[in-house]
Each structure stands twice: as structure tokens, then as C-alpha cells.
Scaffold this motif. Structure first.
Motif, short mmCIF file in Angstrom:
data_model
loop_
_atom_site.label_atom_id
_atom_site.label_comp_id
_atom_site.label_asym_id
_atom_site.label_seq_id
_atom_site.Cartn_x
_atom_site.Cartn_y
_atom_site.Cartn_z
N LYS A 196 0.87 -1.17 0.00
CA LYS A 196 0.00 0.00 0.00
C LYS A 196 0.91 1.23 0.00
O LYS A 196 1.80 1.34 0.84
CB LYS A 196 -0.89 0.01 1.24
N PRO A 197 0.70 2.13 -0.93
CA PRO A 197 1.57 3.30 -1.03
C PRO A 197 1.71 4.09 0.27
O PRO A 197 2.77 4.61 0.57
CB PRO A 197 0.90 4.15 -2.11
N GLU A 198 0.66 4.14 1.06
CA GLU A 198 0.71 4.90 2.30
C GLU A 198 1.49 4.21 3.42
O GLU A 198 1.70 4.78 4.49
CB GLU A 198 -0.72 5.24 2.79
N ASP A 199 1.96 3.00 3.20
CA ASP A 199 2.67 2.24 4.22
C ASP A 199 4.20 2.42 4.19
O ASP A 199 4.92 1.66 4.83
CB ASP A 199 2.34 0.75 4.11
N GLY A 200 4.68 3.41 3.49
CA GLY A 200 6.12 3.64 3.41
C GLY A 200 6.77 3.74 4.78
O GLY A 200 7.79 3.12 5.06
N GLU A 201 6.17 4.52 5.67
CA GLU A 201 6.76 4.71 7.00
C GLU A 201 6.77 3.41 7.79
O GLU A 201 7.73 3.12 8.51
CB GLU A 201 6.01 5.79 7.77
N LYS A 202 5.74 2.60 7.64
CA LYS A 202 5.68 1.31 8.34
C LYS A 202 6.88 0.44 7.96
O LYS A 202 7.54 -0.14 8.82
CB LYS A 202 4.37 0.59 7.99
N TYR A 203 7.20 0.36 6.67
CA TYR A 203 8.33 -0.43 6.22
C TYR A 203 9.67 0.17 6.64
O TYR A 203 10.59 -0.54 7.00
CB TYR A 203 8.28 -0.62 4.70
N LEU A 204 9.75 1.48 6.62
CA LEU A 204 10.96 2.17 7.05
C LEU A 204 11.24 1.86 8.52
O LEU A 204 12.37 1.55 8.90
CB LEU A 204 10.80 3.67 6.83
N LYS A 205 10.21 1.93 9.34
CA LYS A 205 10.36 1.65 10.77
C LYS A 205 10.76 0.19 11.01
O LYS A 205 11.62 -0.10 11.83
CB LYS A 205 9.06 1.95 11.53
N LYS A 206 10.15 -0.71 10.27
CA LYS A 206 10.41 -2.14 10.47
C LYS A 206 11.82 -2.56 10.04
O LYS A 206 12.47 -3.35 10.71
CB LYS A 206 9.37 -2.98 9.72
N TYR A 207 12.29 -2.02 8.92
CA TYR A 207 13.55 -2.49 8.36
C TYR A 207 14.74 -1.55 8.52
O TYR A 207 15.88 -1.99 8.49
CB TYR A 207 13.37 -2.82 6.87
N ILE A 208 14.51 -0.28 8.70
CA ILE A 208 15.62 0.67 8.76
C ILE A 208 15.80 1.25 10.16
O ILE A 208 16.90 1.37 10.66
CB ILE A 208 15.43 1.82 7.74
#
Length: 86
Positions: free
Chosen positions: A72-84
Motif C-alpha cells: 500500500k503506497p501509504e505504508d512507506g513509514e511502516k516499512y521504514l520503521k520495520k527495516y531501517i
């Protein structure tokens, strides 16, 4: 730029026709906005890729050696928090 200052984290976002149609541009913006919000300038970069061949699973992203599909395009921050930002 020295090795010490080099970008260390990347997200690869497919920019193929199908992924664009399903929101890859918005995903890129979401990731970039989250990186700016979390002060990752010079540490994290979003890279566009050509078609990854997984068009039925659009949009597609690779982050930290993990493939993510139907992101989902709006989930960028979720992935950033999880992996970075972990």
C-alpha cells in the motif's frame, strides 16, 4: 563523499507500468517523506527499478533483501520503521 558518509540503506521500488498504475510513485513519496521525517538524509535512498516481472503483485518493493508485494503506497513509514529504524 567518504565511505563513512555513504548511503547505507536502500528501498528499491519497481517503476514498471503495472506498478505505477498501482501506486509505486506514491509509495516512493511515502518512503521519502518518512525518511525526511526520521532524519535519514544521506543514510537512506529510494531507487526506482525497471520492471521486476511481478506485475500481478504490484506494486513491488525490495528493502533489506526482503521482497514486498501489493504494498500500500501509504505504508512507506511502516516499512521504514520495520527495516531501517529498528
Amino acid at each position: 563523499m567518504s565511505k563513512k558518509d555513504a548511503v547505507k540503506h536502500f528501498a528499491f521500488v519497481c517503476s514498471g507500468k503495472s506498478c505505477k498504475k498501482c501506486g509505486s510513485k506514491e509509495l516512493e513519496k511515502s518512503l521519502s517523506h518518512a525518511a525526511k521525517k526520521h532524519d535519514l538524509k544521506g543514510k537512506f535512498k529510494v531507487i526506482n527499478t525497471k520492471c521486476t516481472g511481478r506485475c500481478k503483485e504490484s506494486p513491488v518493493m525490495i528493502i533489506k533483501d526482503h521482497w514486498h508485494v501489493m504494498v500500500k503506497p501509504e505504508d512507506g513509514e511502516k516499512y521504514l520503521k520495520k527495516y531501517i529504524l529498528q
